[in-house]
Design a protein around this motif. Structure first.
Motif, PDB file in Angstrom:
ATOM      1  N   TYR A 135       1.072  51.583   6.975  1.00 41.21           N
ATOM      2  CA  TYR A 135       2.091  50.749   6.326  1.00 41.21           C
ATOM      3  C   TYR A 135       3.404  51.491   6.086  1.00 41.21           C
ATOM      4  N   PRO A 136       3.378  52.696   5.484  1.00 40.74           N
ATOM      5  CA  PRO A 136       4.651  53.380   5.217  1.00 40.74           C
ATOM      6  C   PRO A 136       5.456  53.657   6.486  1.00 40.74           C
ATOM      7  N   GLN A 137       4.742  53.875   7.602  1.00 39.46           N
ATOM      8  CA  GLN A 137       5.434  54.153   8.862  1.00 39.46           C
ATOM      9  C   GLN A 137       6.140  52.914   9.397  1.00 39.46           C
ATOM     10  N   LEU A 138       5.664  51.737   8.978  1.00 41.89           N
ATOM     11  CA  LEU A 138       6.228  50.484   9.475  1.00 41.89           C
ATOM     12  C   LEU A 138       7.504  50.086   8.744  1.00 41.89           C
ATOM     13  N   ASN A 139       7.758  50.693   7.593  1.00 47.88           N
ATOM     14  CA  ASN A 139       8.891  50.266   6.768  1.00 47.88           C
ATOM     15  C   ASN A 139      10.217  50.324   7.510  1.00 47.88           C
ATOM     16  N   LYS A 140      10.355  51.259   8.462  1.00 46.70           N
ATOM     17  CA  LYS A 140      11.614  51.381   9.186  1.00 46.70           C
ATOM     18  C   LYS A 140      11.899  50.168  10.063  1.00 46.70           C
ATOM     19  N   TYR A 141      10.872  49.323  10.286  1.00 46.46           N
ATOM     20  CA  TYR A 141      11.060  48.131  11.122  1.00 46.46           C
ATOM     21  C   TYR A 141      11.364  46.873  10.310  1.00 46.46           C
ATOM     22  N   SER A 142      11.391  46.994   8.993  1.00 47.59           N
ATOM     23  CA  SER A 142      11.524  45.804   8.146  1.00 47.59           C
ATOM     24  C   SER A 142      12.826  45.046   8.391  1.00 47.59           C
ATOM     25  N   LYS A 143      13.945  45.771   8.580  1.00 52.28           N
ATOM     26  CA  LYS A 143      15.235  45.100   8.788  1.00 52.28           C
ATOM     27  C   LYS A 143      15.267  44.372  10.129  1.00 52.28           C
ATOM     28  N   LEU A 144      14.668  44.975  11.144  1.00 50.54           N
ATOM     29  CA  LEU A 144      14.675  44.361  12.471  1.00 50.54           C
ATOM     30  C   LEU A 144      13.753  43.149  12.536  1.00 50.54           C
ATOM     31  N   LEU A 145      12.575  43.258  11.929  1.00 49.69           N
ATOM     32  CA  LEU A 145      11.594  42.179  12.009  1.00 49.69           C
ATOM     33  C   LEU A 145      11.875  41.053  11.018  1.00 49.69           C
ATOM     34  N   LYS A 146      12.621  41.382   9.952  1.00 51.20           N
ATOM     35  CA  LYS A 146      13.017  40.384   8.948  1.00 51.20           C
ATOM     36  C   LYS A 146      11.797  39.644   8.396  1.00 51.20           C
ATOM     37  N   LYS A 147      11.754  38.320   8.543  1.00 49.90           N
ATOM     38  CA  LYS A 147      10.665  37.551   7.943  1.00 49.90           C
ATOM     39  C   LYS A 147       9.320  37.819   8.617  1.00 49.90           C
ATOM     40  N   PHE A 148       9.343  38.448   9.791  1.00 49.29           N
ATOM     41  CA  PHE A 148       8.100  38.741  10.490  1.00 49.29           C
ATOM     42  C   PHE A 148       7.484  40.071  10.041  1.00 49.29           C
ATOM     43  N   PHE A 149       8.195  40.830   9.231  1.00 44.74           N
ATOM     44  CA  PHE A 149       7.669  42.117   8.809  1.00 44.74           C
ATOM     45  C   PHE A 149       6.357  41.987   8.022  1.00 44.74           C
ATOM     46  N   PRO A 150       6.274  41.045   7.058  1.00 47.24           N
ATOM     47  CA  PRO A 150       4.988  40.878   6.353  1.00 47.24           C
ATOM     48  C   PRO A 150       3.849  40.510   7.310  1.00 47.24           C
ATOM     49  N   GLU A 151       4.180  39.797   8.396  1.00 44.57           N
ATOM     50  CA  GLU A 151       3.147  39.432   9.360  1.00 44.57           C
ATOM     51  C   GLU A 151       2.669  40.665  10.141  1.00 44.57           C
ATOM     52  N   PHE A 152       3.576  41.599  10.387  1.00 46.08           N
ATOM     53  CA  PHE A 152       3.199  42.849  11.048  1.00 46.08           C
ATOM     54  C   PHE A 152       2.187  43.602  10.180  1.00 46.08           C
ATOM     55  N   LYS A 153       2.472  43.678   8.877  1.00 44.33           N
ATOM     56  CA  LYS A 153       1.573  44.361   7.951  1.00 44.33           C
ATOM     57  C   LYS A 153       0.239  43.625   7.841  1.00 44.33           C
ATOM     58  N   LYS A 154       0.313  42.294   7.820  1.00 43.49           N
ATOM     59  CA  LYS A 154      -0.922  41.512   7.733  1.00 43.49           C
ATOM     60  C   LYS A 154      -1.771  41.700   8.984  1.00 43.49           C
ATOM     61  N   SER A 155      -1.105  41.761  10.136  1.00 39.70           N
ATOM     62  CA  SER A 155      -1.804  41.982  11.400  1.00 39.70           C
ATOM     63  C   SER A 155      -2.541  43.315  11.383  1.00 39.70           C
ATOM     64  N   LEU A 156      -1.852  44.359  10.926  1.00 36.39           N
ATOM     65  CA  LEU A 156      -2.457  45.684  10.864  1.00 36.39           C
ATOM     66  C   LEU A 156      -3.611  45.715   9.871  1.00 36.39           C
TER      67      LEU A 156
END
Length: 273
Positions: A135-156
């Motif tokens: 999860y902490p490694q994914l934080n750098k993608y939050s701005k690019l993924l926008k509303k899809f960022f929580p879905e990335f975390k949920k997927s993982l």
């Protein structure tokens, strides 16, 4: 799904793969050569909030002789190993020995008389979870993924708990979002046919169209393009639970590499300004 043989080269996968990953055990003497105090793996430490080197904890090494006895089972009257070869393995962070990762395993049909055919090791638990580590490694993608960022975390999170199809559904949605970002960047390029692109119904065809103007896949995976197309086309409609779990890390890697390229490009533009 093909079950891999556990070797020194892929031993890391016991710790980085999702739950319920099954691998074939090597012969006992080969396993002893792997499980030594020289083993090390580089992983993200959520306690340090940085990458670190992890090695078997002193507690585990101190019990190495016990492990050898379990493997070789000298004291067993019937010369057979127990159903649970490993109870747990603990790795400790090189930066702080109190930062511990613990992994739990079970084995199936481990018997010296039948060794080599039905001997498997299965990861049944770990702490911190894969999601906690990544999860902490994914934080750098939050701005690019926008509303899809929580879905990335949920997927993982789903993948870390051994849920294949569910995790892949979210990953597929994120990948579609990433491809759409690529499309937005190149749709005004000379030679681009927007009407033709919109008429394409399959994600595979849209990726191929984008690739004529933009390197969608990382260069190191170019020779796997046709396989990747096939995976994305099948998506969750015909892939089994096990296939989704097996393919998940590859698609996750694709997404992260594309996002990394976008971040690098943004950084370059900032420096140029």
């Amino acid at each position: 799904m093909e079950i891999k043989n556990l070797t020194f080269e892929n031993f890391n996968e016991l710790f980085t793969a999702g739950l319920y990953t099954k691998m074939k055990l090597p012969k006992s003497e080969e396993l002893i050569n792997i499980v030594t105090d020289k083993y090390a793996i580089k992983m993200f430490c959520p306690y340090c909030d940085d990458f670190s080197i992890f090695k078997f904890s002193n507690n585990f090494i101190w019990n190495a002789e016990t492990l050898r006895i379990k493997i070789l089972n000298f004291d067993s009257p019937d010369n057979s190993c127990t159903k649970k070869l490993f109870r747990f393995i603990t790795l400790e962070c090189a930066c702080d020995f109190e930062h511990l990762f613990t992994y739990y395993f079970e084995t199936e049909d481990y018997n010296f008389e039948t060794e080599g055919e039905d001997d498997y090791i299965i990861k049944v638990g770990q702490y911190p979870s894969i999601a906690d580590i990544q999860y902490p490694q994914l934080n750098k993608y939050s701005k690019l993924l926008k509303k899809f960022f929580p879905e990335f975390k949920k997927s993982l999170g789903l993948y870390s708990h051994g849920i294949g199809i569910g995790s892949f559904i979210y990953l597929r949605r994120i990948f579609e979002f990433v491809i759409e970002n690529v499309h937005k960047q190149i749709k005004n390029t000379e030679g681009w046919d927007e009407e033709e692109y919109q008429a394409l119904g399959h994600l595979e065809d849209r990726i191929k169209a984008c690739e004529k103007f933009y390197p969608v896949f990382p260069e190191e995976l170019n020779h796997h393009k046709m396989q990747i197309y096939g995976v994305l086309s099948k998506a969750v409609h015909s892939l089994s639970e096990e296939e989704c779990l097996e393919l998940y890390p590859t698609v996750q890697y694709l997404i992260e590499r594309i996002l990394d390229n976008e971040i690098e490009k943004t950084e370059k533009e900032k420096k140029l300004k």
